[in-house]
Write a protein that holds these residues in place. Structure first.
Motif, PDB file in Angstrom:
ATOM      1  N   GLU A  34      18.046  36.946  -3.910  1.00  0.00           N
ATOM      2  CA  GLU A  34      17.866  36.469  -2.542  1.00  0.00           C
ATOM      3  C   GLU A  34      18.372  35.042  -2.401  1.00  0.00           C
ATOM      4  OE1 GLU A  34      14.037  37.248  -0.836  1.00  0.00           O
ATOM      5  OE2 GLU A  34      13.944  39.244  -1.697  1.00  0.00           O
ATOM      6  N   ASP A  41      10.777  23.089   5.699  1.00  0.00           N
ATOM      7  CA  ASP A  41      11.576  23.365   4.504  1.00  0.00           C
ATOM      8  C   ASP A  41      12.683  24.368   4.771  1.00  0.00           C
ATOM      9  OD1 ASP A  41      12.459  23.832   1.891  1.00  0.00           O
ATOM     10  OD2 ASP A  41      10.815  25.207   1.449  1.00  0.00           O
ATOM     11  N   TYR A  73      25.307  23.905  -6.714  1.00  0.00           N
ATOM     12  CA  TYR A  73      23.987  24.051  -6.076  1.00  0.00           C
ATOM     13  C   TYR A  73      23.677  25.534  -5.967  1.00  0.00           C
ATOM     14  CZ  TYR A  73      20.437  23.733  -2.332  1.00  0.00           C
ATOM     15  OH  TYR A  73      19.293  23.835  -1.578  1.00  0.00           O
ATOM     16  N   THR A 103      18.001  35.696   1.697  1.00  0.00           N
ATOM     17  CA  THR A 103      16.885  36.565   2.076  1.00  0.00           C
ATOM     18  C   THR A 103      17.115  37.194   3.449  1.00  0.00           C
ATOM     19  OG1 THR A 103      15.375  35.175   0.824  1.00  0.00           O
ATOM     20  CG2 THR A 103      14.383  36.638   2.441  1.00  0.00           C
ATOM     21  N   GLY A 160      17.066  20.612   0.054  1.00  0.00           N
ATOM     22  CA  GLY A 160      17.686  20.950  -1.214  1.00  0.00           C
ATOM     23  C   GLY A 160      19.143  20.532  -1.219  1.00  0.00           C
ATOM     24  N   MET A 167      17.026  29.343  -5.910  1.00  0.00           N
ATOM     25  CA  MET A 167      16.172  29.645  -7.060  1.00  0.00           C
ATOM     26  C   MET A 167      15.993  31.147  -7.259  1.00  0.00           C
ATOM     27  SD  MET A 167      15.812  26.913  -8.527  1.00  0.00           S
ATOM     28  CE  MET A 167      14.575  27.333  -9.735  1.00  0.00           C
ATOM     29  N   ALA A 168      16.412  31.940  -6.281  1.00  0.00           N
ATOM     30  CA  ALA A 168      16.369  33.392  -6.467  1.00  0.00           C
ATOM     31  C   ALA A 168      17.779  33.939  -6.669  1.00  0.00           C
ATOM     32  CB  ALA A 168      15.709  34.045  -5.260  1.00  0.00           C
ATOM     33  N   SER A 180      20.016  26.724   2.831  1.00  0.00           N
ATOM     34  CA  SER A 180      21.473  26.865   2.870  1.00  0.00           C
ATOM     35  C   SER A 180      21.989  27.828   1.802  1.00  0.00           C
ATOM     36  CB  SER A 180      22.127  25.497   2.686  1.00  0.00           C
ATOM     37  OG  SER A 180      21.724  24.933   1.458  1.00  0.00           O
ATOM     38  N   SER A 233      13.549  19.367  -2.721  1.00  0.00           N
ATOM     39  CA  SER A 233      13.143  20.734  -3.075  1.00  0.00           C
ATOM     40  C   SER A 233      12.951  20.894  -4.567  1.00  0.00           C
ATOM     41  CB  SER A 233      14.215  21.734  -2.640  1.00  0.00           C
ATOM     42  OG  SER A 233      14.366  21.727  -1.256  1.00  0.00           O
ATOM     43  N   CYS A 253      20.209  30.450   0.795  1.00  0.00           N
ATOM     44  CA  CYS A 253      19.295  31.561   0.879  1.00  0.00           C
ATOM     45  C   CYS A 253      20.001  32.784   1.413  1.00  0.00           C
ATOM     46  CB  CYS A 253      18.204  31.132   1.848  1.00  0.00           C
ATOM     47  SG  CYS A 253      17.187  32.453   2.344  1.00  0.00           S
TER      48      CYS A 253
HETATM   49  P1  XMP Z   1      18.350  23.665   2.065  1.00  0.00           P
HETATM   50  O1  XMP Z   1      18.833  24.200   3.363  1.00  0.00           O
HETATM   51  O2  XMP Z   1      17.850  22.254   2.170  1.00  0.00           O
HETATM   52  O3  XMP Z   1      17.083  24.578   1.688  1.00  0.00           O
HETATM   53  O4  XMP Z   1      19.363  23.793   0.975  1.00  0.00           O
HETATM   54  C1  XMP Z   1      16.317  24.398   0.536  1.00  0.00           C
HETATM   55  C2  XMP Z   1      15.170  25.376   0.508  1.00  0.00           C
HETATM   56  O5  XMP Z   1      15.627  26.727   0.360  1.00  0.00           O
HETATM   57  C3  XMP Z   1      14.595  27.524  -0.260  1.00  0.00           C
HETATM   58  N1  XMP Z   1      15.194  28.244  -1.376  1.00  0.00           N
HETATM   59  C4  XMP Z   1      15.537  29.538  -1.338  1.00  0.00           C
HETATM   60  N2  XMP Z   1      15.366  30.462  -0.370  1.00  0.00           N
HETATM   61  N3  XMP Z   1      16.403  32.072  -1.757  1.00  0.00           N
HETATM   62  C5  XMP Z   1      15.770  31.731  -0.609  1.00  0.00           C
HETATM   63  O6  XMP Z   1      15.555  32.594   0.249  1.00  0.00           O
HETATM   64  C6  XMP Z   1      16.628  31.211  -2.778  1.00  0.00           C
HETATM   65  O7  XMP Z   1      17.210  31.527  -3.797  1.00  0.00           O
HETATM   66  C7  XMP Z   1      16.145  29.876  -2.554  1.00  0.00           C
HETATM   67  N4  XMP Z   1      16.133  28.763  -3.337  1.00  0.00           N
HETATM   68  C8  XMP Z   1      15.549  27.796  -2.576  1.00  0.00           C
HETATM   69  C9  XMP Z   1      13.517  26.566  -0.700  1.00  0.00           C
HETATM   70  O8  XMP Z   1      12.459  26.659   0.236  1.00  0.00           O
HETATM   71  C10 XMP Z   1      14.214  25.210  -0.652  1.00  0.00           C
HETATM   72  O9  XMP Z   1      13.314  24.133  -0.490  1.00  0.00           O
END
Ligand code: XMP
Length: 473
Positions: free
Chosen positions: A409, A335, A382, A301, A358, A385-386, A297, A53, A299
């Motif tokens: 989020e 993803d 970890y 949102t 990620g 990004m939001a 994980s 990611s 997230c």
């Molecule tokens: P995993 O489950 O592998 O997911 O840790 C990684 C993916 O999560 C997304 N991502 C986010 N989604 N808020 C979100 O809703 C966030 O702050 C955020 N940061 C990353 C992204 O698609 C990533 O590849």
């Protein structure tokens, strides 16, 4: 036509990885010989179906180099200046496709010291290097008699920096050594390549471009044409990095952006059939689809807004849209929410070509976040990004960064540290090959066709996990 959506046997249910099992099928190959290669975008191939990611606690150059050396690919995050992102991408393109390590022997060492060094490094042979020049080669068996190192030396085993792994293995075989000294164009010693690192057994062949350089992707915002143009001079493909690309402004900007860059642009994130159709009808060409909304994980949102398109379900949606609109050979990347190797193969059965992770990669030594000790356990930091932390870094770096939302989020947390990426990836790929074997697929393309699901009940799930044991022995 419906192909992938119909595989999920209950309509109106946004199922996730843990809701389904893959049905076994007739296996034709041993897992070890199953081909894990795939495409990450229309024109970019990789050897294992894993993509990291673009997140600031996951992918910078160190992790992207390590992952590409193992056959996968990293996507450099965009929470840095354009210049820094360009430099991170360049660092991957400039890296050798195998590790080059600065080990050598010094001509002043005694034979006992040289032997101790070889034992410590677990190598049979090493070059003797004097003032940057390789002046001889030592192997353990020659040291047994004792004596001055230089008198025990054999002729140097050398190759130019930039040689392919296959060339190096050939030189090692011809000379009966387990290392080769790499020298630059002025014959200056750079380091050794070792047989043990040239793990050229499939599937762990480095993912390289036509010139033998490691493959790397770079994240961009749909609105940042300048960044896209600059990083795509070096990156093999771009990945659009927004939570929800099915947005009027984003698609309008993206339609322009794809015309400005010479490389594939992977479009995302998408979560529904209609969203994919919107992207397909507005953006041309589409280099790939990045699919899954709110499953990550870290997230929040789904919790904050109640909106989500769980990855497995979302992949089937987008895969059917791609088929219906003549983009059946445009790769789909699942993803978010991938925990186990089996999840990758479940995603494939739903229409994916590769999986983006990620959390799993954040756990590796090579991810750009510190190792944190809590009690006697090791963790890595970890964050989404939001999340507040990632957003703060963005605003600190670029105070003109547009703030379009007032909520976080994403969350921040710790994940268990799991050591070097190579160990994590080898374990994951072994599991993927085993899963492909069970469903009777000999490669990733067959998984999309042959993979079949059943919804698993609560008691079924209990049964397929280890159970009824006294675990605390
Ligand atoms: P995993 O489950 O592998 O997911 O840790 C990684 C993916 O999560 C997304 N991502 C986010 N989604 N808020 C979100 O809703 C966030 O702050 C955020 N940061 C990353 C992204 O698609 C990533 O590849």
């Amino acid at each position: 036509g419906i192909m992938f959506r119909e595989k999920i046997p209950i309509k109106g249910l946004a199922v996730t990885f843990n809701d389904v099992v893959l049905l076994p099928g007739k296996a034709t190959l041993d897992p070890i010989s199953i081909d894990t290669s795939t495409k990450v975008s229309r024109s970019v191939s990789i050897n294992i179906p894993l993509v990291s990611s673009p997140m600031d606690t996951v992918t910078e150059d160190a992790l992207a180099i390590a992952l590409a050396r193992l056959g996968g690919v990293g996507v450099i995050h965009r929470n840095m200046t354009i210049n820094d992102e360009v430099n991170a991408v360049k660092a991957v393109k400039d890296a050798s496709p195998y590790p080059v390590i600065p080990f050598s022997l010094n001509p002043l060492m005694s034979s006992e010291e040289a032997m101790a060094e070889l034992r410590r490094l677990n190598l049979d042979t090493l070059p003797i290097v004097d003032e940057g020049r390789v002046i001889g080669y030592i192997r353990r068996s020659r040291l047994l008699t004792g004596g001055r190192l230089i008198e025990l030396a054999e002729k140097p085993v050398m190759a130019p920096v930039g040689s392919s792994g296959d060339e190096l293995v050939k030189i090692m075989r011809e000379n009966g050594t387990d290392t080769v000294a790499l020298v630059d164009k002025d014959n200056v010693f750079i380091g050794i390549a070792s047989y043990y690192d040239l793990n050229y057994k499939p599937p762990f062949k480095p993912a390289t471009d036509g010139e033998g350089r490691l493959i790397v992707g770079a994240a961009v915002s749909p609105f940042d044409v300048e960044r896209a143009v600059k990083v795509s001079k070096y990156a093999d493909f771009l990945v659009v990095d927004v939570a929800h690309v099915d947005n009027e402004n984003a698609l309008t900007a993206l339609a322009k952006l794809v015309k400005e860059t010479p490389v594939d642009v992977i479009v995302g994130n998408l979560g529904t059939y209609d969203g994919a159709v919107d992207a397909i009808t507005r953006v041309d060409p589409i280099g790939g689809f990045r699919v899954g909304i709110a499953s990550g994980s870290i997230c929040s949102t789904g919790v904050v807004t109640g909106v989500a398109a769980p990855t497995l379900w979302a992949v089937a949606q987008v895969a059917d849209a791609a088929l219906d609109y003549g983009l059946g050979s445009t790769p789909i990347i699942a993803d978010g929410g991938i925990r186990e190797p089996g999840d990758v193969v479940k995603a494939m059965a739903a229409g994916a070509w590769a999986a983006m992770m990620g959390r799993v990669f954040a756990q590796a030594t090579e991810s750009p976040s510190p190792i944190i000790r809590v009690g006697n356990r090791l963790y890595k930091y970890y964050r989404g990004m939001a999340s507040e932390g990632a957003r703060a870094r963005r605003f600190a770096m670029d105070r003109y960064a547009p703030k379009v939302k007032n909520i976080e989020e994403g969350v921040e947390g710790l994940v268990p540290y799991r050591g070097d990426l190579a160990n994590i990836v080898r374990e994951f790929v072994g599991g993927i090959q085993a899963a492909l074997g069970y469903i009777g697929a000999s490669n990733t393309a067959e998984a999309r066709v042959k993979g079949r699901f059943m919804i698993v009940t609560e008691s079924g799930r209990g049964e397929v996990e280890p159970h009824d044991l006294v675990l605390n022995i």
